[in-house]
Design an enzyme around this catalytic site. Structure first.
Site, PDB file in Angstrom:
ATOM      1  N   PHE A  28       0.869  -1.188   0.000  1.00 59.13           N
ATOM      2  CA  PHE A  28       0.000   0.000   0.000  1.00 59.13           C
ATOM      3  C   PHE A  28       0.898   1.226   0.000  1.00 59.13           C
ATOM      4  CE2 PHE A  28      -2.413   3.524   1.628  1.00 59.13           C
ATOM      5  CZ  PHE A  28      -3.624   3.393   0.972  1.00 59.13           C
TER       6      PHE A  28
ATOM      7  N   ASP B 238       9.129   2.843   1.877  1.00 61.01           N
ATOM      8  CA  ASP B 238       7.959   3.605   2.312  1.00 61.01           C
ATOM      9  C   ASP B 238       7.787   3.381   3.812  1.00 61.01           C
ATOM     10  OD1 ASP B 238       5.391   4.378   3.052  1.00 61.01           O
ATOM     11  OD2 ASP B 238       4.461   3.708   1.177  1.00 61.01           O
TER      12      ASP B 238
ATOM     13  N   LYS C  65       2.120  10.136   8.200  1.00 61.44           N
ATOM     14  CA  LYS C  65       1.380   9.650   9.371  1.00 61.44           C
ATOM     15  C   LYS C  65       1.932  10.170  10.697  1.00 61.44           C
ATOM     16  CE  LYS C  65      -1.338   6.051   7.378  1.00 61.44           C
ATOM     17  NZ  LYS C  65      -1.023   5.199   6.260  1.00 61.44           N
TER      18      LYS C  65
HETATM   19  C1  PLP Z   1      -1.140   5.523   4.815  1.00 61.79           C
HETATM   20  C2  PLP Z   1      -0.051   5.090   3.915  1.00 61.79           C
HETATM   21  C3  PLP Z   1       0.240   5.797   2.741  1.00 61.79           C
HETATM   22  C4  PLP Z   1      -0.597   6.963   2.255  1.00 61.79           C
HETATM   23  O1  PLP Z   1      -0.486   8.041   3.102  1.00 61.79           O
HETATM   24  P1  PLP Z   1      -1.586   9.231   2.996  1.00 61.79           P
HETATM   25  O2  PLP Z   1      -1.090  10.248   3.975  1.00 61.79           O
HETATM   26  O3  PLP Z   1      -2.897   8.620   3.356  1.00 61.79           O
HETATM   27  O4  PLP Z   1      -1.573   9.733   1.619  1.00 61.79           O
HETATM   28  C5  PLP Z   1       1.322   5.377   1.990  1.00 61.79           C
HETATM   29  N1  PLP Z   1       2.079   4.334   2.365  1.00 61.79           N
HETATM   30  C6  PLP Z   1       1.829   3.629   3.488  1.00 61.79           C
HETATM   31  C7  PLP Z   1       2.724   2.508   3.865  1.00 61.79           C
HETATM   32  C8  PLP Z   1       0.747   3.982   4.299  1.00 61.79           C
HETATM   33  O5  PLP Z   1       0.487   3.262   5.395  1.00 61.79           O
END
Ligand code: PLP
Length: 409
Positions: A155, A241, A270
């Site tokens: 994700f 990420d 986050k």
């Molecule tokens: C939540 C998340 C995203 C997206 O972040 P947003 O601030 O919602 O755009 C991308 N990568 C990972 C691993 C995430 O958990």
């Protein structure tokens, strides 16, 4: 639940209790005014303090999801409130035609917390998706016209570029064709990764240290080390990420440091803003100068309040890392002993609880008991609580889970 169904059918029940009447009002209001991309909200929340939130009817909940790994310091933390309000009073928004002391101070802090990589530089953005969009542009600047590789279960966000790296076909397919031109490899499958990379033309491999949205699945350390070697060998960037795993969530500031590798790019969001929308990209070495003036930009990224709050949050989190490790290890061991829990995954305070039954009804029953968690996949509950969670609240959850699993399903 009856209230929800009635509300959806538009049949108000004037004989219902006061709380239910209130609930109908905000649910109907939401359905009629807010785009329906999130389904029907479970609660209307009105206040938070520490690890607790309160709904519009005055009911208190232990927040074990923390805005999905966002409120690392809990709600209304004085450091967060103070940093935002002081900075807003001194200098609020300025455009990126200018810099400001908080912007530079937080960039320094991010690099320091990434062990001051040689030639490393930071960029502040607004979200995890934008951080990954930026990394995607860095990859395309590195290898123009190149393609991307990501992992099954990944994700990386919902904007079109980040979405192209996100595994779930149901999220991607309505919006095809995808810009990232990505192919997906099973996590742990070194041979498949090697086949993809040796096919040529790969600009970047995107990985998460722990696949959060998939259900809290940590990557195998040997696979991550092989990914580092293979991307180097084939001239592709390795993008980690850390939007969900970063900012201390796993007990390390950055989760990938556990693997002993140095990535080319790290993306964050986050937790770093403690609830204020902040994202970041760190370029290591040559990757830090891939994007040239004019190749990316934003209005809000790294504005003074965002940077000031992120700096204050980072300082608080540093002091809490031992607590995240200690509580996380102890609690995960306790949760693994609960009958009908078949496995516990994760690191620090990013925890996946694998059940022998559907997770959604269990999450709903726990909400009724005053605990906010989420059913991250059909059989897994995810916990991503604030780092200020008390031992008592953690123990109360373990007891509630034990009793809920004894009667639900
Ligand atoms: C939540 C998340 C995203 C997206 O972040 P947003 O601030 O919602 O755009 C991308 N990568 C990972 C691993 C995430 O958990």
């Amino acid at each position: 639940m009856a209230v929800t169904e009635k509300s959806a059918a538009g049949t108000a029940d004037p004989a219902g209790p006061a709380g239910a009447a209130g609930a109908r009002t905000w649910r109907e209001d939401y359905a009629g005014t807010y785009m329906g991309i999130f389904g029907s909200p479970q609660l209307e929340l009105v206040r938070g303090e520490g690890a607790h939130v309160w709904d519009e009817a005055g009911r208190k909940y232990v927040d074990l999801l923390a805005g999905i790994a966002v409120n690392a310091l809990g709600h209304a933390h004085p450091a967060v409130v103070g940093a935002v309000s002081e900075q807003f009073a001194r200098l609020g928004h300025v455009s990126n035609l200018f810099t400001s002391p908080p912007q530079l101070a937080f960039a320094h802090k991010l690099l320091e917390l990434a062990d001051n990589p040689e030639g490393g530089r930071a960029l502040l953005v607004n979200s995890g998706s934008e951080a990954n969009e930026t990394a995607l542009k860095m990859a395309l600047a590195h290898r123009p016209g190149g393609r991307m590789v990501a992992l099954e279960g990944s994700f990386h966000g919902r904007t079109l570029g980040a979405l192209s790296l996100t595994w779930k076909p149901a999220y991607r397919e309505p919006f095809a064709p995808m810009t990232g031109n990505a192919s997906f490899v099973a996590p742990g499958d070194v041979a498949a990764l090697e086949r993809e990379l040796s096919g040529g033309g790969v600009a970047a491999l995107f990985i998460e240290a722990i696949q959060g949205e998939a259900g809290v699945y940590p990557l195998d350390p040997g696979f991550v080390r092989a990914a580092r070697e293979l991307t180097t060998q084939h001239g592709a960037l390795l993008v980690v990420d850390e939007v969900q795993t970063g900012a201390g969530r796993t007990g390390e500031w950055l989760a990938h440091t556990r693997f002993g590798i140095t990535p080319d790019v790290v993306t964050m969001a986050k937790g770093i803003g403690g609830g204020f929308p902040v994202g970041a990209v760190i370029g290591y070495g040559a990757a830090s100068s891939l994007l040239q003036p004019g190749q990316h930009g934003n209005t809000f990224g790294g504005n003074p309040p965002a940077a000031a709050v992120a700096l204050a949050v980072a300082e608080e989190i540093e002091a809490l890392l031992p607590r995240v490790r200690e509580l996380g290890a102890r609690w995960r061991a306790e949760l693994a002993q609960v009958p009908r829990v078949v496995g516990v995954r994760g690191e620090g305070l990013l925890i996946g609880i694998e059940l022998d039954q559907p997770a959604a009804p269990v999450a709903a029953a726990l909400l009724g008991e005053g605990f906010i968690v989420n059913a991250v996949n059909p059989t897994t509950l995810r916990l991503a609580p604030p780092f200020v969670l008390s031992d008592d609240d953690a123990a109360a959850f373990t007891r509630a889970l034990t009793s809920v699993l004894g009667r639900v399903g």
